[in-house]
Write a protein that holds these residues in place. Structure first.
Motif, PDB file in Angstrom:
ATOM      1  N   LEU B 215       0.823  -1.049  -0.189  1.00  0.00           N
ATOM      2  CA  LEU B 215      -0.043  -0.006   0.110  1.00  0.00           C
ATOM      3  C   LEU B 215       0.728   1.190  -0.020  1.00  0.00           C
ATOM      4  O   LEU B 215       1.496   1.479   0.999  1.00  0.00           O
ATOM      5  CB  LEU B 215      -1.053  -0.014   1.250  1.00  0.00           C
ATOM      6  N   MET B 220      -1.887   4.140  -5.575  1.00  0.00           N
ATOM      7  CA  MET B 220      -3.338   4.322  -5.188  1.00  0.00           C
ATOM      8  C   MET B 220      -3.789   5.366  -6.240  1.00  0.00           C
ATOM      9  O   MET B 220      -4.771   5.064  -6.959  1.00  0.00           O
ATOM     10  CB  MET B 220      -3.637   4.804  -3.933  1.00  0.00           C
ATOM     11  N   VAL B 364     -15.830  -6.374  -4.436  1.00  0.00           N
ATOM     12  CA  VAL B 364     -14.819  -6.361  -3.456  1.00  0.00           C
ATOM     13  C   VAL B 364     -14.673  -7.934  -2.968  1.00  0.00           C
ATOM     14  O   VAL B 364     -13.340  -8.319  -2.837  1.00  0.00           O
ATOM     15  CB  VAL B 364     -15.113  -5.364  -2.414  1.00  0.00           C
ATOM     16  N   THR B 373      -6.115 -11.444  -0.239  1.00  0.00           N
ATOM     17  CA  THR B 373      -6.579  -9.923   0.083  1.00  0.00           C
ATOM     18  C   THR B 373      -5.451  -8.774   0.342  1.00  0.00           C
ATOM     19  O   THR B 373      -5.615  -8.040   0.946  1.00  0.00           O
ATOM     20  CB  THR B 373      -6.783 -10.059   1.811  1.00  0.00           C
ATOM     21  N   LEU B 376      -6.653  -5.416  -1.056  1.00  0.00           N
ATOM     22  CA  LEU B 376      -7.976  -5.118  -0.498  1.00  0.00           C
ATOM     23  C   LEU B 376      -8.363  -3.600  -0.823  1.00  0.00           C
ATOM     24  O   LEU B 376      -9.330  -3.312  -1.782  1.00  0.00           O
ATOM     25  CB  LEU B 376      -8.239  -5.403   0.725  1.00  0.00           C
ATOM     26  N   LEU B 377      -7.626  -2.737  -0.469  1.00  0.00           N
ATOM     27  CA  LEU B 377      -8.134  -1.340  -0.445  1.00  0.00           C
ATOM     28  C   LEU B 377      -7.810  -0.734  -1.843  1.00  0.00           C
ATOM     29  O   LEU B 377      -8.570  -0.080  -2.355  1.00  0.00           O
ATOM     30  CB  LEU B 377      -7.003  -0.568   0.503  1.00  0.00           C
ATOM     31  N   ALA B 380     -11.122  -2.079  -3.587  1.00  0.00           N
ATOM     32  CA  ALA B 380     -12.142  -1.657  -3.052  1.00  0.00           C
ATOM     33  C   ALA B 380     -12.384  -0.055  -3.503  1.00  0.00           C
ATOM     34  O   ALA B 380     -13.416   0.220  -3.984  1.00  0.00           O
ATOM     35  CB  ALA B 380     -12.107  -1.375  -1.600  1.00  0.00           C
ATOM     36  N   MET B 381     -11.261   0.704  -3.894  1.00  0.00           N
ATOM     37  CA  MET B 381     -11.174   2.224  -4.351  1.00  0.00           C
ATOM     38  C   MET B 381     -11.713   1.585  -5.877  1.00  0.00           C
ATOM     39  O   MET B 381     -12.470   2.763  -6.502  1.00  0.00           O
ATOM     40  CB  MET B 381      -9.820   2.561  -4.019  1.00  0.00           C
ATOM     41  N   ALA B 384     -15.296   1.346  -6.052  1.00  0.00           N
ATOM     42  CA  ALA B 384     -16.104   2.687  -5.979  1.00  0.00           C
ATOM     43  C   ALA B 384     -16.247   3.405  -6.930  1.00  0.00           C
ATOM     44  O   ALA B 384     -17.193   3.920  -7.371  1.00  0.00           O
ATOM     45  CB  ALA B 384     -15.488   3.195  -4.556  1.00  0.00           C
TER      46      ALA B 384
END
Lengths: 406, 406
Positions: B215, B220, B364, B373, B376-377, B380-381, B384
Motif C-alpha cells: 500500500l 493508489m 470487493v 486480500t 484489498l484497498l 475497493a477503491m 467504488a
C-alpha cells in the motif's frame, strides 16, 4: 443542440462528484487521521500511566465528576454517538465542542481505569470533524451527511487500522437494512487517508493471528451454534448497557453524583475480582482470548464493568468492550463445542460486534482486516446469524430500522 | 399474560426464520450445486470438443438456428436474466422450461465457439431452480423472491467457487443502491452448500495468483486512474452489447436468420483475427492477462466477439467476457501507467465487472475470493470509482435504481 448540452452536463456530473469527494474525503481524512492518531496516543499514554501507577484507579470517582463538569460547562450533556447518527439522518448539527470534550473525557476514563473502548469517542470526534469541515466548505444539505460519514470513517480507520471496515461501518450503521451507497467514494477516501496518516504517525494497526481450521460442514455447524450464542450475548450486552444507564439516571439524577458513584463501583468491582483485567479497553485480554487462553466468566465480568462505567457517565466506546466480551465468550463456548478456542474467540469477537451494531458487511470486512481471510465463510455465516437473531436490539437507539431483518 | 405470549411469539419468530432458511437455503443450495456442477462439466466438455476439433466452429450458424428453435418450441423467447430479476421484484414466475433451455443453449454456444460466459446462464438456471423449489414448498409471496435469490447464489457459487461473492451478488444485483439484507442467511446458506457440492463434484474453484504491490499513495493514484478507464470500458461493454442486440433485432427480425448470420459473423471474425482466443469463455486468456502477458486490443476484440455472439441470439453470460475485457484492458493500461501489468489486469477484471453489474460490495468480495486480500484497498477503491462513474449503465435493464449513486 440543447439535448447534447444536457447530456454532457449529465455525463460531466459524475467526474465532478468523483473529484469533489476525493478532495473533500481526502481533507477530512487527513484532519481525522491526525486527530485520531493523537487521540490513540493519548489513550495509550493514559493506559501506560495507569499501569505504572495502579493507585490512579482511586481517582476514578473524581475523574467522573470532572467529566460530568466538562459536559455541563460545554452544554453537550446527553450528546453521544446517537447525536452523530441523527446528524446524518436529519442534518442536525454536531456541536463542535463535543470533539474536545469526548476526547478529554475518554482519556480521563482510561486513565482512571474505567472499562470502555475508544470507538464511540472516535465516531463522535470524527462526526464532529466531518460535519464542521463540511459546514466550513459550505456543503449543501445533501452533502453534509456524507461529510459527517467521512469523519467517522477517518477516525475509526486511524484508531483501528482497518480502513475498509471503517468506511463500510459508517455507511452501514446509520440505518438497519440500508446501505448508504452514495458514501462509497467519500468514506473510502477518508478512511484510506486517515489510515495512511495513522501509519505515518506510528499508530500500529490492530491485527491478530488465528489458525485456520479449513472449510468443512461439521465445523460450519459448530460455528452456527456458536453464532446463535453470540447473538444472545450481543442482546445481553446492549440491554445491559442501556438498562444500567436508564436505572442509574433514575436513581441518581445528578450527573456529578452518578459519575462519582460509578467510579466507586468500578473500584469496588476491581477489588472484588482482584485483577485489573477488566479496567480500560482490555485489548491485551482480547489478544489472550484469540490465543485461546481465556476461560470462565470473563465475558460476563467485562459486560458488568462496561455497563457500570458507561451507564454511570464515563466515556469511551462500546466497541472494544464488545470485542472483549465476544472474544472471551467465543473462546469459552467455542472450546466447549470442540472448535479451536482461539478460532472460537475470533468468531465470537466479530459476531458479538455484528449483533451489537447491526452491521453484517462491515463485520465481515472486520474479520478480514483483523484476522486475514482463511475462514471468511465461517465469519460471514456467524455475522449473518448474529445480525438476524439480535433482532431490533442495538447499541445505537438512533439507528433507524428501514427494512425488516427477516 | 397476553403480553408475555406476544413477546414469546415475537422472540420465537427469529429462530424460526433462521431454521427455515437454513433448511430451504440448504435444499436449494444442494439442488443448485448439483445442476450447476453438471452445467460446468457440460460447458467444459463442449470446450474440450471444440479445441480438439477446430472445425466445429463452422457448425456455429446451425447451432444458432437450433438454439432459436429451442426457445421457440418451449415458448421462452425473450426470457433472459432480466426475467429472473423481475421475478424477484414482482413475484413473476420464472418459467421452469428456461432451466433446461438455457443450459443446453449455453453448452451449444460454447461447443460452436461463440464468445460468451456461463454466469448469465447460471443466474437463469439458479433463479428457475430456486423459484420452482419455492413454489413446490408453498412459500409465500414474501419468501418466494428469497428462494429465487438462493438459487442464483447456489449455481453462481458452484460455477465459480466463490460463495461469498455469489451470495452478495444476488443480494446486490436486484436494485442499484439497495442491499437485500433479508437474503443474508438464505443466500449465504445456499451459496455455501452449492460450493461444497461443487467441490465434491470436483469442479475446481476459480483462483488466480497476483503479486501484491504493497500500500502506498502513488500506487493508489495510478489505481484510481486505471479505475476511471475501467468505468468507461464497462459503459462501452454494456452499451456495445445492448446496441448490437437492438440493431440485430431490427435488421433481422427473424430469430433463426439472426442466429445463423451471427454464427457466420463469428466465423468471419475468427478467421480475420486468425486465433481462437476470442471464442468461448476465454478463461485461459484471463489467466494470461493476470500473468501480465496480454497486450494490444484484445479487450476490444473480445467486446466485439461477445456483442455479436450475444446480440445475435447465442446464449451464455456476460460476466466471464467482462472479466476478459477488464483483465486485458487493465493489463495494457495498468502496464502503461506503470503498475505491474498482472496487478493492473486483476484491478481491471474486478472494476469492469463492478461497472457492468453495479455491485460494488460483491466486487470487493470477488477480488478477495479470486486473488486473496493483499491489495484489498486498491480493489475497493477501484470498485467504488467504477460503480460511481458507470452511471446508470448496466447489463441488466430490469435492475431498478432506487437511490442515486451520487
Amino acid at each position: 443542440m440543447d439535448k447534447w448540452k444536457k447530456l454532457m452536463v449529465h455525463i460531466g456530473a459524475y467526474p465532478a462528484v468523483l473529484g469533489k469527494w476525493l478532495a473533500v474525503g481526502g481533507l477530512i481524512g487527513g484532519i481525522g487521521g491526525i486527530i485520531g492518531s493523537v487521540f490513540h496516543i493519548g489513550v495509550n499514554y493514559a493506559t501506560q500511566v495507569r499501569l505504572a501507577h495502579p493507585w490512579v484507579l482511586y481517582l476514578l470517582p473524581v475523574l467522573g465528576v470532572i467529566i460530568a463538569g466538562l459536559y455541563r460547562v460545554t452544554k453537550v450533556e446527553g450528546k453521544d454517538t446517537n447525536a452523530v447518527i441523527e446528524s446524518v439522518h436529519f442534518g442536525k448539527n454536531v456541536p463542535v465542542l463535543l470533539v474536545p470534550v469526548i476526547f478529554v473525557s475518554t482519556v480521563l476514563t482510561h486513565l482512571g481505569g474505567g472499562s470502555a473502548g475508544r470507538e464511540g469517542a472516535a465516531l463522535q470526534i470524527g462526526g464532529g470533524i466531518g460535519h464542521t469541515t463540511g459546514r466550513l466548505l459550505h456543503l449543501g444539505e445533501k452533502d453534509l451527511p456524507l461529510a459527517t460519514l467521512c469523519g467517522m470513517s477517518a477516525v475509526f480507520s486511524a484508531l483501528f487500522g482497518t480502513p475498509l471496515t471503517a468506511a463500510v461501518f459508517a455507511m452501514e450503521v446509520i440505518s438497519v437494512g440500508v446501505f448508504y451507497y452514495a458514501g462509497l467514494i467519500p468514506c473510502l477516501t477518508a478512511a484510506l487517508v486517515g489510515y495512511l496518516v495513522s501509519l505515518m504517525m506510528k499508530v500500529p494497526p490492530t491485527r491478530f493471528t488465528v489458525a485456520d481450521p479449513g472449510l468443512d460442514a461439521w465445523t460450519m455447524v459448530l460455528v452456527i451454534l456458536l453464532a446463535i450464542g453470540c447473538a444472545v450475548v450481543s442482546i445481553l450486552f446492549c440491554r445491559g448497557l442501556q438498562e444500567t444507564g436508564r436505572r442509574a439516571a433514575r436513581l441518581l439524577p445528578n450527573p456529578f453524583i452518578r459519575a462519582f458513584v460509578g467510579g466507586v463501583l468500578v473500584i469496588g468491582l476491581t477489588l472484588l475480582v482482584g485483577t485489573t483485567d477488566y479496567n480500560g479497553a482490555g485489548m491485551e485480554v482480547v489478544s489472550r482470548a484469540i490465543g485461546g487462553e481465556v476461560g470462565g466468566w470473563a465475558w460476563l465480568l467485562k459486560l458488568l464493568f462496561t455497563a457500570v462505567t458507561i451507564g454511570f457517565g464515563f466515556k469511551g466506546g462500546e466497541v472494544v468492550p464488545s470485542f472483549f466480551v465476544g472474544a472471551c465468550f467465543g473462546c469459552v463456548l467455542g472450546g466447549f463445542l470442540g472448535l479451536p478456542a482461539g478460532f472460537g474467540a475470533a468468531i465470537g469477537l466479530v459476531a458479538v460486534f455484528c449483533g451489537a451494531v447491526n452491521c453484517p458487511i462491515a463485520s465481515v470486512f472486520l474479520s478480514i482486516e483483523l484476522f486475514g481471510t482463511g475462514d471468511l465463510l465461517y465469519f460471514a455465516m456467524a455475522c449473518a446469524i448474529s445480525y438476524l437473531l439480535s433482532g431490533y436490539c442495538g447499541l445505537y437507539s438512533s439507528q433507524t430500522i428501514l427494512y425488516s431483518k427477516m
